[in-house]
Design a protein around this motif. Structure first.
Motif, mmCIF file in Angstrom:
data_model
loop_
_atom_site.group_PDB
_atom_site.id
_atom_site.type_symbol
_atom_site.label_atom_id
_atom_site.label_comp_id
_atom_site.label_asym_id
_atom_site.label_seq_id
_atom_site.Cartn_x
_atom_site.Cartn_y
_atom_site.Cartn_z
ATOM 1 N N ALA A 14 39.177 35.757 -18.245
ATOM 2 C CA ALA A 14 39.775 35.303 -16.981
ATOM 3 C C ALA A 14 40.336 33.887 -17.135
ATOM 4 N N LEU A 19 39.571 27.363 -14.185
ATOM 5 C CA LEU A 19 38.448 26.948 -15.031
ATOM 6 C C LEU A 19 38.503 27.622 -16.396
ATOM 7 N N SER A 38 43.274 37.994 -19.324
ATOM 8 C CA SER A 38 43.282 38.196 -17.874
ATOM 9 C C SER A 38 43.971 39.534 -17.636
ATOM 10 N N CYS A 64 43.114 42.297 -20.140
ATOM 11 C CA CYS A 64 41.842 42.998 -19.922
ATOM 12 C C CYS A 64 41.361 42.720 -18.509
ATOM 13 N N ASN A 92 33.940 34.749 -17.542
ATOM 14 C CA ASN A 92 34.509 34.266 -16.279
ATOM 15 C C ASN A 92 35.219 35.437 -15.615
ATOM 16 N N GLY A 94 37.340 36.374 -11.438
ATOM 17 C CA GLY A 94 37.713 35.803 -10.145
ATOM 18 C C GLY A 94 36.503 35.791 -9.211
ATOM 19 N N GLY A 95 36.675 35.176 -8.063
ATOM 20 C CA GLY A 95 35.586 35.131 -7.080
ATOM 21 C C GLY A 95 35.722 36.279 -6.081
ATOM 22 N N LEU A 115 32.342 42.744 -10.174
ATOM 23 C CA LEU A 115 33.228 41.648 -10.578
ATOM 24 C C LEU A 115 32.461 40.518 -11.266
ATOM 25 N N ASN A 116 31.347 40.108 -10.684
ATOM 26 C CA ASN A 116 30.697 38.898 -11.191
ATOM 27 C C ASN A 116 29.431 39.141 -12.013
ATOM 28 N N SER A 144 28.541 29.742 -10.338
ATOM 29 C CA SER A 144 28.894 28.896 -9.191
ATOM 30 C C SER A 144 27.638 28.157 -8.740
ATOM 31 N N ARG A 161 25.835 36.324 -8.089
ATOM 32 C CA ARG A 161 25.667 35.255 -9.081
ATOM 33 C C ARG A 161 24.189 34.942 -9.316
ATOM 34 N N PRO A 187 29.862 25.704 -11.447
ATOM 35 C CA PRO A 187 30.823 24.753 -10.889
ATOM 36 C C PRO A 187 30.594 24.523 -9.398
ATOM 37 N N GLY A 188 30.709 23.260 -9.008
ATOM 38 C CA GLY A 188 30.849 22.946 -7.593
ATOM 39 C C GLY A 188 32.336 22.968 -7.281
ATOM 40 N N TYR A 189 32.739 22.275 -6.234
ATOM 41 C CA TYR A 189 34.149 22.313 -5.832
ATOM 42 C C TYR A 189 35.013 21.628 -6.889
ATOM 43 N N THR A 192 41.100 23.599 -8.791
ATOM 44 C CA THR A 192 41.945 24.544 -9.534
ATOM 45 C C THR A 192 43.048 25.045 -8.606
ATOM 46 N N GLU A 193 43.923 25.891 -9.166
ATOM 47 C CA GLU A 193 45.004 26.492 -8.370
ATOM 48 C C GLU A 193 44.439 27.247 -7.168
HETATM 49 P P1 NAD Z 1 41.195 31.043 -10.165
HETATM 50 O O1 NAD Z 1 41.450 32.027 -9.081
HETATM 51 O O2 NAD Z 1 42.077 29.835 -10.239
HETATM 52 O O3 NAD Z 1 41.282 31.778 -11.592
HETATM 53 C C1 NAD Z 1 40.656 33.020 -11.776
HETATM 54 C C2 NAD Z 1 41.104 33.613 -13.093
HETATM 55 O O4 NAD Z 1 40.447 34.870 -13.238
HETATM 56 C C3 NAD Z 1 42.590 33.913 -13.192
HETATM 57 O O5 NAD Z 1 43.016 33.652 -14.500
HETATM 58 C C4 NAD Z 1 42.662 35.419 -12.897
HETATM 59 O O6 NAD Z 1 43.787 36.030 -13.468
HETATM 60 C C5 NAD Z 1 41.387 35.878 -13.587
HETATM 61 N N1 NAD Z 1 40.796 37.136 -13.124
HETATM 62 C C6 NAD Z 1 40.421 37.435 -11.859
HETATM 63 N N2 NAD Z 1 39.859 38.654 -11.834
HETATM 64 C C7 NAD Z 1 39.884 39.142 -13.106
HETATM 65 C C8 NAD Z 1 39.466 40.348 -13.712
HETATM 66 N N3 NAD Z 1 38.901 41.333 -12.993
HETATM 67 N N4 NAD Z 1 39.632 40.509 -15.042
HETATM 68 C C9 NAD Z 1 40.209 39.526 -15.783
HETATM 69 N N5 NAD Z 1 40.641 38.359 -15.260
HETATM 70 C C10 NAD Z 1 40.476 38.172 -13.939
HETATM 71 O O7 NAD Z 1 39.679 30.652 -10.033
HETATM 72 P P2 NAD Z 1 38.892 29.333 -10.559
HETATM 73 O O8 NAD Z 1 38.930 28.318 -9.483
HETATM 74 O O9 NAD Z 1 39.336 28.994 -11.924
HETATM 75 O O10 NAD Z 1 37.388 29.907 -10.589
HETATM 76 C C11 NAD Z 1 36.886 30.671 -11.665
HETATM 77 C C12 NAD Z 1 35.543 31.247 -11.251
HETATM 78 O O11 NAD Z 1 34.669 30.189 -10.862
HETATM 79 C C13 NAD Z 1 35.638 32.190 -10.035
HETATM 80 O O12 NAD Z 1 34.678 33.215 -10.158
HETATM 81 C C14 NAD Z 1 35.286 31.275 -8.884
HETATM 82 O O13 NAD Z 1 34.784 31.976 -7.766
HETATM 83 C C15 NAD Z 1 34.225 30.402 -9.537
HETATM 84 N N6 NAD Z 1 34.046 29.107 -8.857
HETATM 85 C C16 NAD Z 1 35.093 28.270 -8.699
HETATM 86 C C17 NAD Z 1 34.905 27.062 -8.019
HETATM 87 C C18 NAD Z 1 36.037 26.082 -7.810
HETATM 88 O O14 NAD Z 1 35.874 25.142 -7.027
HETATM 89 N N7 NAD Z 1 37.177 26.243 -8.462
HETATM 90 C C19 NAD Z 1 33.632 26.733 -7.527
HETATM 91 C C20 NAD Z 1 32.587 27.619 -7.725
HETATM 92 C C21 NAD Z 1 32.804 28.811 -8.390
#
Ligand code: NAD
Length: 263
Positions: A14, A19, A38, A64, A92, A94-95, A115-116, A144, A161, A187-189, A192-193
């Protein structure tokens, strides 16, 4: 600091943005040969090109969906063949959707767990035998802070999680004597995009401005700011390093002090 991972083979899932991409870049900057994936061919290829342009090191991109067990097995096998080994795995995905606990039914939780939680297990199951061959490995799961301190409006994330931490802790003691460490990063806040998109959606909904969105979050963070993907990736790089050889079974918050508990 030399992380001691020059030439190691790393798989980061991912990783087309956020991240995951930041971690892949960090490992590549440290001299690792990196495979990323991804679901979308164009975006993962673009991430590959960006990372390679910055480091000059080998980066391979795969398509993938980490929720598909067969695709995960194929991904890990191809990465091992093309990189020659698999030494470092950073899981990693998505959320899951946001919402309070009673707003969701079993199908919603099932999807979030796939997913997670199950994606993490599938990736580790497919990679562990490859690390065992070399008596060396680093498994790092991106989770997270919700895994350590539930966030009321992220009920599915809290649930899935926490399961990841239970699995990793169980596995960490089983493989510790084989030179394989197993840790989570929480990760906390982190800006990212995804967070930028959420801020824009908040402003469009009329609930406040983009600045209000960030202020509402930052007031709860002792450092009064969000983290950067680079800060997050630096901590993951350390856990992947030789220097972290005696650290296993931890769930490390990278959160500017957001988690309130003692541990
Ligand atoms: P993001 O949405 O910017 O990036 C997610 C990435 O995952 C993308 O590259 C997307 O293409 C890929 N992806 C999503 N589902 C997928 C799948 N089924 N198979 C393969 N690739 C997949 O998210 P982020 O901010 O980089 O966060 C990454 C993870 O960390 C997430 O699970 C998010 O919930 C968690 N998180 C993020 C934060 C934050 O503040 N950014 C805080 C706590 C937890």
């Amino acid at each position: 600091m030399d992380l001691g991972i020059t030439g190691k083979a790393a798989l980061v899932t991912a990783a087309s943005r956020g991240l995951g991409r930041a971690v892949a870049l960090r490992l590549s900057q440290e001299g690792a040969r990196v495979a990323i994936c991804s679901r979308n061919a164009e975006t993962i290829k673009a991430a590959r090109e960006q990372i390679h342009a910055q480091t000059g090191n080998e980066v391979i991109a795969y398509v993938c969906d980490v929720t598909d067990g067969d695709q995960v097995i194929d991904l890990c096998n191809r990465a091992e063949v093309e990189l020659g080994s698999l030494d470092i795995l950073v899981t990693n995905a998505g959320g899951p959707p946001a919402g309070m606990a009673a707003e969701f039914g079993p199908d919603d939780y099932r999807a979030g767990i796939e997913l997670n939680l199950l994606s993490t297990i599938s990736l580790i199951c497919a990679t562990l035998p490859k690390m065992r061959k070399n008596n060396w490995g680093r498994i790092i799961a991106i989770t997270s802070v919700a895994a350590r301190q539930p966030i009321p409006h992220l009920a599915i994330s809290n649930t899935a999680r926490a399961g990841v931490l239970g699995y990793l802790k169980s596995l960490s003691s089983q493989v510790a004597a084989e030179g394989i460490t197993v840790n989570a990063v929480c990760p906390g806040y982190t800006k990212t995009e995804r967070i930028t998109e959420l801020a824009a959606m908040f402003a469009e909904s009329g609930k406040g401005t983009v600045e209000d969105f960030y202020r509402n979050i930052e007031v709860d963070v002792p450092m009064h700011r969000m983290g950067t993907p680079e800060e997050f990736a630096a901590a993951v790089g350390f856990l992947a390093s030789e220097a972290a050889a005696y650290i296993t079974g931890v769930a490390l918050p990278i959160d500017g002090g957001w988690i309130k508990s003692l541990y």
